[in-house]
Motif scaffolding. Structure first.
Motif, PDB file in Angstrom:
ATOM      1  N   ILE A 192      -4.495  -6.562  -5.171  1.00 41.53           N
ATOM      2  CA  ILE A 192      -4.854  -5.562  -5.996  1.00 41.53           C
ATOM      3  C   ILE A 192      -5.568  -4.326  -5.496  1.00 41.53           C
ATOM      4  CG2 ILE A 192      -6.316  -5.112  -8.034  1.00 41.53           C
ATOM      5  CD1 ILE A 192      -6.067  -8.345  -8.504  1.00 41.53           C
ATOM      6  N   GLY A 193      -6.162  -4.674  -4.384  1.00 41.91           N
ATOM      7  CA  GLY A 193      -7.097  -3.683  -3.918  1.00 41.91           C
ATOM      8  C   GLY A 193      -6.134  -2.539  -3.185  1.00 41.91           C
ATOM      9  N   CYS A 194      -5.129  -3.181  -2.261  1.00 43.21           N
ATOM     10  CA  CYS A 194      -4.359  -2.376  -1.346  1.00 43.21           C
ATOM     11  C   CYS A 194      -3.436  -1.389  -2.453  1.00 43.21           C
ATOM     12  CB  CYS A 194      -3.558  -3.198  -0.334  1.00 43.21           C
ATOM     13  SG  CYS A 194      -2.170  -4.076  -1.102  1.00 43.21           S
ATOM     14  N   MET A 195      -2.851  -2.173  -3.448  1.00 44.06           N
ATOM     15  CA  MET A 195      -1.901  -1.200  -4.401  1.00 44.06           C
ATOM     16  C   MET A 195      -2.983  -0.446  -5.024  1.00 44.06           C
ATOM     17  SD  MET A 195       0.957  -3.776  -5.587  1.00 44.06           S
ATOM     18  CE  MET A 195       1.926  -2.335  -6.024  1.00 44.06           C
ATOM     19  N   ARG A 196      -3.902  -0.658  -5.687  1.00 42.76           N
ATOM     20  CA  ARG A 196      -4.981   0.325  -6.226  1.00 42.76           C
ATOM     21  C   ARG A 196      -5.048   1.572  -5.385  1.00 42.76           C
ATOM     22  NH1 ARG A 196      -7.044  -0.443 -11.238  1.00 42.76           N
ATOM     23  NH2 ARG A 196      -8.922   0.646 -10.538  1.00 42.76           N
ATOM     24  N   ILE A 252      -3.796   5.310  -5.724  1.00 41.99           N
ATOM     25  CA  ILE A 252      -5.130   6.636  -6.167  1.00 41.99           C
ATOM     26  C   ILE A 252      -4.824   7.605  -5.059  1.00 41.99           C
ATOM     27  CG2 ILE A 252      -7.619   6.873  -5.406  1.00 41.99           C
ATOM     28  CD1 ILE A 252      -8.018   4.253  -6.653  1.00 41.99           C
ATOM     29  N   ILE A 253      -4.552   7.374  -3.653  1.00 37.15           N
ATOM     30  CA  ILE A 253      -4.148   7.996  -2.806  1.00 37.15           C
ATOM     31  C   ILE A 253      -2.789   8.895  -3.215  1.00 37.15           C
ATOM     32  CG2 ILE A 253      -3.133   8.393  -0.213  1.00 37.15           C
ATOM     33  CD1 ILE A 253      -5.103   5.973   0.256  1.00 37.15           C
ATOM     34  N   GLY A 254      -1.865   8.429  -3.848  1.00 43.31           N
ATOM     35  CA  GLY A 254      -0.916   9.184  -4.331  1.00 43.31           C
ATOM     36  C   GLY A 254      -0.721   9.821  -5.654  1.00 43.31           C
ATOM     37  N   GLY A 255      -2.207   9.719  -6.161  1.00 51.16           N
ATOM     38  CA  GLY A 255      -2.376  10.515  -7.300  1.00 51.16           C
ATOM     39  C   GLY A 255      -2.166  10.143  -8.785  1.00 51.16           C
ATOM     40  N   VAL A 314       4.242   6.533  -7.427  1.00 51.89           N
ATOM     41  CA  VAL A 314       3.654   7.480  -8.430  1.00 51.89           C
ATOM     42  C   VAL A 314       3.750   8.883  -7.837  1.00 51.89           C
ATOM     43  CG1 VAL A 314       1.778   5.908  -9.126  1.00 51.89           C
ATOM     44  CG2 VAL A 314       1.291   7.307  -7.069  1.00 51.89           C
ATOM     45  N   GLY A 315       4.492   8.775  -6.979  1.00 50.24           N
ATOM     46  CA  GLY A 315       5.005  10.463  -6.434  1.00 50.24           C
ATOM     47  C   GLY A 315       4.134  10.924  -5.156  1.00 50.24           C
ATOM     48  N   GLY A 316       3.357  10.011  -4.393  1.00 50.40           N
ATOM     49  CA  GLY A 316       2.555  10.379  -3.374  1.00 50.40           C
ATOM     50  C   GLY A 316       3.181  10.481  -2.155  1.00 50.40           C
ATOM     51  N   LYS A 317       2.491  11.034  -1.026  1.00 48.42           N
ATOM     52  CA  LYS A 317       3.393  10.961   0.069  1.00 48.42           C
ATOM     53  C   LYS A 317       2.883   9.791   1.025  1.00 48.42           C
ATOM     54  CE  LYS A 317       3.073  16.526   0.354  1.00 48.42           C
ATOM     55  NZ  LYS A 317       2.437  17.349   1.218  1.00 48.42           N
ATOM     56  N   GLU A 318       3.804   9.277   1.527  1.00 43.79           N
ATOM     57  CA  GLU A 318       3.622   8.010   2.199  1.00 43.79           C
ATOM     58  C   GLU A 318       2.727   8.054   3.436  1.00 43.79           C
ATOM     59  OE1 GLU A 318       6.817   4.997   3.255  1.00 43.79           O
ATOM     60  OE2 GLU A 318       6.629   5.922   5.377  1.00 43.79           O
ATOM     61  N   GLU A 319       2.718   9.136   3.999  1.00 41.84           N
ATOM     62  CA  GLU A 319       1.911   9.492   5.431  1.00 41.84           C
ATOM     63  C   GLU A 319       0.439   9.512   4.927  1.00 41.84           C
ATOM     64  OE1 GLU A 319       4.058  13.477   4.432  1.00 41.84           O
ATOM     65  OE2 GLU A 319       4.511  11.271   4.257  1.00 41.84           O
ATOM     66  N   ASP A 320       0.147   9.927   3.677  1.00 37.92           N
ATOM     67  CA  ASP A 320      -1.235   9.934   3.377  1.00 37.92           C
ATOM     68  C   ASP A 320      -1.829   8.450   3.542  1.00 37.92           C
ATOM     69  OD1 ASP A 320      -1.335  12.650   3.198  1.00 37.92           O
ATOM     70  OD2 ASP A 320      -0.913  12.779   1.071  1.00 37.92           O
ATOM     71  N   THR A 329       1.028  -1.328  -0.081  1.00 39.03           N
ATOM     72  CA  THR A 329       0.064  -0.007   0.082  1.00 39.03           C
ATOM     73  C   THR A 329       0.890   1.386  -0.065  1.00 39.03           C
ATOM     74  OG1 THR A 329      -1.732  -1.062   1.269  1.00 39.03           O
ATOM     75  CG2 THR A 329      -1.883   1.122   1.119  1.00 39.03           C
ATOM     76  N   LEU A 330       1.826   1.196   1.031  1.00 38.51           N
ATOM     77  CA  LEU A 330       2.769   2.456   1.039  1.00 38.51           C
ATOM     78  C   LEU A 330       3.769   2.622  -0.067  1.00 38.51           C
ATOM     79  CD1 LEU A 330       3.667   2.165   4.727  1.00 38.51           C
ATOM     80  CD2 LEU A 330       1.851   3.517   3.732  1.00 38.51           C
ATOM     81  N   GLU A 331       4.001   1.241  -0.753  1.00 39.02           N
ATOM     82  CA  GLU A 331       5.223   1.469  -1.916  1.00 39.02           C
ATOM     83  C   GLU A 331       4.101   1.858  -3.234  1.00 39.02           C
ATOM     84  OE1 GLU A 331       8.273   1.116  -2.200  1.00 39.02           O
ATOM     85  OE2 GLU A 331       8.560   0.712   0.015  1.00 39.02           O
ATOM     86  N   SER A 332       3.093   1.546  -3.226  1.00 45.09           N
ATOM     87  CA  SER A 332       2.125   2.194  -4.484  1.00 45.09           C
ATOM     88  C   SER A 332       2.031   3.380  -4.316  1.00 45.09           C
ATOM     89  CB  SER A 332       1.122   1.112  -4.747  1.00 45.09           C
ATOM     90  OG  SER A 332       0.202   1.245  -3.620  1.00 45.09           O
ATOM     91  N   CYS A 333       1.909   3.797  -3.300  1.00 43.07           N
ATOM     92  CA  CYS A 333       1.475   5.440  -3.046  1.00 43.07           C
ATOM     93  C   CYS A 333       2.648   6.090  -3.425  1.00 43.07           C
ATOM     94  CB  CYS A 333       1.044   5.648  -1.684  1.00 43.07           C
ATOM     95  SG  CYS A 333       0.733   7.514  -1.295  1.00 43.07           S
ATOM     96  N   LYS A 334       4.001   5.656  -2.901  1.00 39.99           N
ATOM     97  CA  LYS A 334       5.278   6.507  -3.357  1.00 39.99           C
ATOM     98  C   LYS A 334       5.671   6.186  -4.746  1.00 39.99           C
ATOM     99  CE  LYS A 334       7.773   4.277  -0.118  1.00 39.99           C
ATOM    100  NZ  LYS A 334       8.880   3.879   0.820  1.00 39.99           N
TER     101      LYS A 334
END
Length: 295
Positions: A187-191, A195-198, A59-65, A52-57
């Motif tokens: 799939i759900g956690c990475m998507r 999505i949170i990462g933009g 795409v350039g998102g903030k891990e804390e989000d 979940t955290l890696e898929s956010c990062k």
């Protein structure tokens, strides 16, 4: 930093987050908190929150989000394990080297502990999303997790898995079980993280392909380890698939062909994310770890 050391640090980080987010064991209902914590803090790979955290990062998102979602994912995963272990389903006595929840707290409390973890996961995600500037993307992320954990995902796969016991099933049906019972939550956690990462549509599609392939490969390796694995390393008895008369990749295709397919899926997963960013190195190494693991 070597991958195994990095993975260990990531796991320790998730452990810390889980401690921060879990409710205190207090009040008249404190037994349910004890039962929830017993299984949630029993260790494990922490694969889903890490993803979940890696898929956010990536795409350039903030891990804390994405942190509340990573924690919630592990709660949902743990609830599914508690319920899987119950006598009505797999009837397992050990999980991660420890007595299963129902062996410690009884069937009723174990059932409630699973229910509580599932419900609390959504409390955590929804509470963290209130008053966010872009609340819509957080709602989309929650929807991804709900969908992939439900009847069109994990629960749907579990239903077909239960109904397929003592039957010889087709590879298509076996793929449905694996893609839903195991891969769907990955799939759900990475998507959700993406999505949170933009993530844009193209990035989301590439991450979905990666998640689907490693999820299916992960389950194939689990099927293999249930035959040739080391019980001490796995922390649970081997041979449960055979005992429960379940169709698996090895039972349908043999061990060697199963290993080949698992490796091909991992190779395709790595290709799908190679152009995303330099942040993809960890995910590439994680894919290799999944297909080579012995626990």
């Amino acid at each position: 930093m070597e991958f195994k050391q990095q993975l260990k640090e990531n796991i320790n980080y998730i452990e810390t987050l889980l401690n921060d987010y879990m409710p205190k064991e207090e009040g008249y209902q404190n037994t349910i908190m004890e039962a929830m914590n017993y299984s949630l803090k029993a260790g494990g790979k922490r694969l889903r929150p890490i993803l979940t955290l890696e898929s956010c990062k990536i795409v350039g998102g903030k891990e804390e989000d994405a942190i509340p979602f990573a924690v919630a994912i592990e709660m949902i995963h743990t609830y599914s394990l508690i319920h899987d272990d119950l006598p009505a389903l797999d009837n397992d006595d050990l999980r991660r080297g420890k007595p299963t929840n129902h062996k410690v707290f009884g069937d009723a409390m174990a059932t409630l502990a699973g229910d509580a973890l599932l419900n609390y996961a959504f409390e955590v995600m929804l509470y963290s999303s209130i008053n966010k500037e872009d609340s819509n993307k957080y709602l989309k992320a929650i929807n991804e997790i709900a969908k992939h954990a439900g009847i069109y995902g994990m629960i749907g796969g579990q239903v077909v898995d239960v109904e397929s016991e003592n039957k010889i099933i087709s590879k298509d049906k076996l793929d449905f079980i694996h893609l839903n019972k195991t891969a769907a939550m990955i799939i759900g956690c990475m998507r959700a993280g993406a999505i949170i990462g933009g993530a844009n549509d193209e990035e989301l599609q590439k991450i979905t392909i990666y998640a689907k392939n490693i999820g299916l490969s992960f389950q194939i390796i689990d099927d293999i380890l249930d035959i040739v694995g080391d019980e001490d390393k796995l922390g649970k008895p081997i041979g449960s698939d055979l005992e429960n008369h379940k169709s698996t990749y090895p039972s349908l295709l043999g061990l060697q062909e199963s290993r080949v397919i698992a490796k091909e899926l991992i190779d395709d997963a790595k290709i799908s994310i190679k152009d995303l960013s330099t942040q993809g190195e960890f995910l590439t190494k994680l894919a290799d770890y999944i297909v080579s693991r012995d626990r």
